[in-house]
Enzyme design. Structure first.
Site, PDB file in Angstrom:
ATOM      1  N   LYS A  13       0.835  -1.208   0.000  1.00  0.00           N
ATOM      2  CA  LYS A  13       0.000   0.000   0.000  1.00  0.00           C
ATOM      3  C   LYS A  13       0.870   1.259   0.000  1.00  0.00           C
ATOM      4  CE  LYS A  13      -1.994  -1.155   3.939  1.00  0.00           C
ATOM      5  NZ  LYS A  13      -1.293  -2.406   4.238  1.00  0.00           N
ATOM      6  N   ARG A  88      -9.981   0.693   8.537  1.00  0.00           N
ATOM      7  CA  ARG A  88      -9.476  -0.613   8.930  1.00  0.00           C
ATOM      8  C   ARG A  88     -10.462  -1.369   9.789  1.00  0.00           C
ATOM      9  NH1 ARG A  88      -3.601   0.297   8.672  1.00  0.00           N
ATOM     10  NH2 ARG A  88      -2.537  -1.498   9.501  1.00  0.00           N
ATOM     11  N   ARG A 127      11.976  -4.878   5.031  1.00  0.00           N
ATOM     12  CA  ARG A 127      11.651  -3.486   4.692  1.00  0.00           C
ATOM     13  C   ARG A 127      12.511  -2.490   5.468  1.00  0.00           C
ATOM     14  NH1 ARG A 127       5.660  -1.729   5.503  1.00  0.00           N
ATOM     15  NH2 ARG A 127       5.987  -2.736   7.489  1.00  0.00           N
ATOM     16  N   ARG A 160      14.295   1.066  10.358  1.00  0.00           N
ATOM     17  CA  ARG A 160      13.339  -0.052  10.279  1.00  0.00           C
ATOM     18  C   ARG A 160      12.250   0.193  11.314  1.00  0.00           C
ATOM     19  NH1 ARG A 160      15.541  -4.630   7.122  1.00  0.00           N
ATOM     20  NH2 ARG A 160      17.618  -3.935   6.511  1.00  0.00           N
ATOM     21  N   ARG A 172      -0.492  -8.601  13.359  1.00  0.00           N
ATOM     22  CA  ARG A 172      -1.085  -7.621  12.423  1.00  0.00           C
ATOM     23  C   ARG A 172      -1.860  -8.331  11.316  1.00  0.00           C
ATOM     24  NH1 ARG A 172       4.261  -4.649  11.125  1.00  0.00           N
ATOM     25  NH2 ARG A 172       3.134  -3.901   9.295  1.00  0.00           N
TER      26      ARG A 172
END
Ligand code: AP5
Ligand code: MG
Length: 223
Positions: A13, A88, A127, A160, A172
């Site tokens: 996203k 959400r 990531r 990070r 999550r």
């Protein structure tokens, strides 16, 4: 153009929202980024949010809806916005509908970035982002052109996320499944849901999004 990018953690996203923002000149409204800014600033909201985010749970609807209502009213949203990470929950989706109706606005597209849960842990674990401009990278899938130097701003400091540990990613993902995925039938019933393959390469996903926005991806219609 008002759109929502909907998808699990690591679906891409944020990566795609930044590209859309550049291509279309409309802002990316990422509730995760707003919360991380509050954490970094050490505000009361940030302190409370940090605990919740580190567990992988959702911050309260009331706080999030208030944040978005304020943000959508800012001048840079006049020509549209890209919602990344909001709504959400069903309560957030209902609040967004009310907010848009009040301003005479509508959603043009809700785009589901479909992704396989097993791949997402690897995406998230690899990531990192530029500490100066927020550009996103990945140890394997998206490395800077020059090692250690941000492509976008030339910065050399990277960070990070605290909630990117494997255990937190798993909660999550469970929270997405339980609380956010019910929004898919909600938007499907409204006729605005489109789906794209978030497992394709980053450029391919951008091309799929472009096709949806150009109205070409009728095959991706899911209503
Ligand atoms: P948030 O910041 O929204 O995190 P998230 O939804 O868990 O999503 P991510 O940011 O982890 O994933 P992404 O889809 O943006 O993937 P990305 O593009 O970075 O929320 C964090 C927390 O804040 C929540 O847990 C909650 O506590 C709180 N919160 C936020 N919003 C809330 C709300 N509305 N209500 C309540 N609480 C809220 O990509 C991931 C990696 O993969 C990158 O390294 C990227 O380079 C790589 N990558 C991207 N696309 C591809 C591709 N196609 N192929 C290969 N690699 C790729
Ligand atoms: Mg993100």
């Amino acid at each position: 153009m008002n759109l929502i990018l909907l998808g699990p953690p690591g679906a891409g996203k944020g990566t795609q929202a930044r590209r859309l923002m550049e291509a279309h000149g409309i802002p990316q409204l990422s509730t995760g980024d707003m919360l991380r800014a509050a954490v970094a600033a050490g505000t009361e909201l940030g302190k409370m949010a940090k605990e919740v985010m580190d567990r992988g749970d959702l911050v309260s609807d009331e706080i999030i809806v208030g944040m978005i209502a304020e943000r959508i009213g800012e001048p840079d949203c006049a020509n549209g916005f890209i919602l990344d990470g909001f709504p959400r929950s069903e309560a957030q989706a209902a609040a967004l509908d009310a907010m848009l109706a009040e301003s005479g606005l509508a959603l043009d597209h809700v785009i589901e970035m479909k992704a396989v849960a097993a791949a997402l842990v690897e995406r998230i674990a690899g990531r990192y982002t530029c500490a100066d401009c927020g550009a996103g990278y990945h140890d394997r899938f998206q490395t800077p052109r020059v090692e250690g130097v941000c492509d976008d701003c030339g910065g050399a400091t990277f960070e990070r996320r605290a909630d990117d540990s494997e255990a937190t990613v798993r909660s999550r993902l469970a929270v997405y499944h339980d609380q956010t995925s019910p929004l898919l039938p909600y938007y499907r019933a409204k006729g605005v849901l489109r789906e794209i393959d978030g497992m394709a390469g980053i450029d391919d996903v951008t091309a799929q999004l472009d096709a949806v926005l150009a109205g070409e991806n009728q095959a991706g219609r899911n209503d």
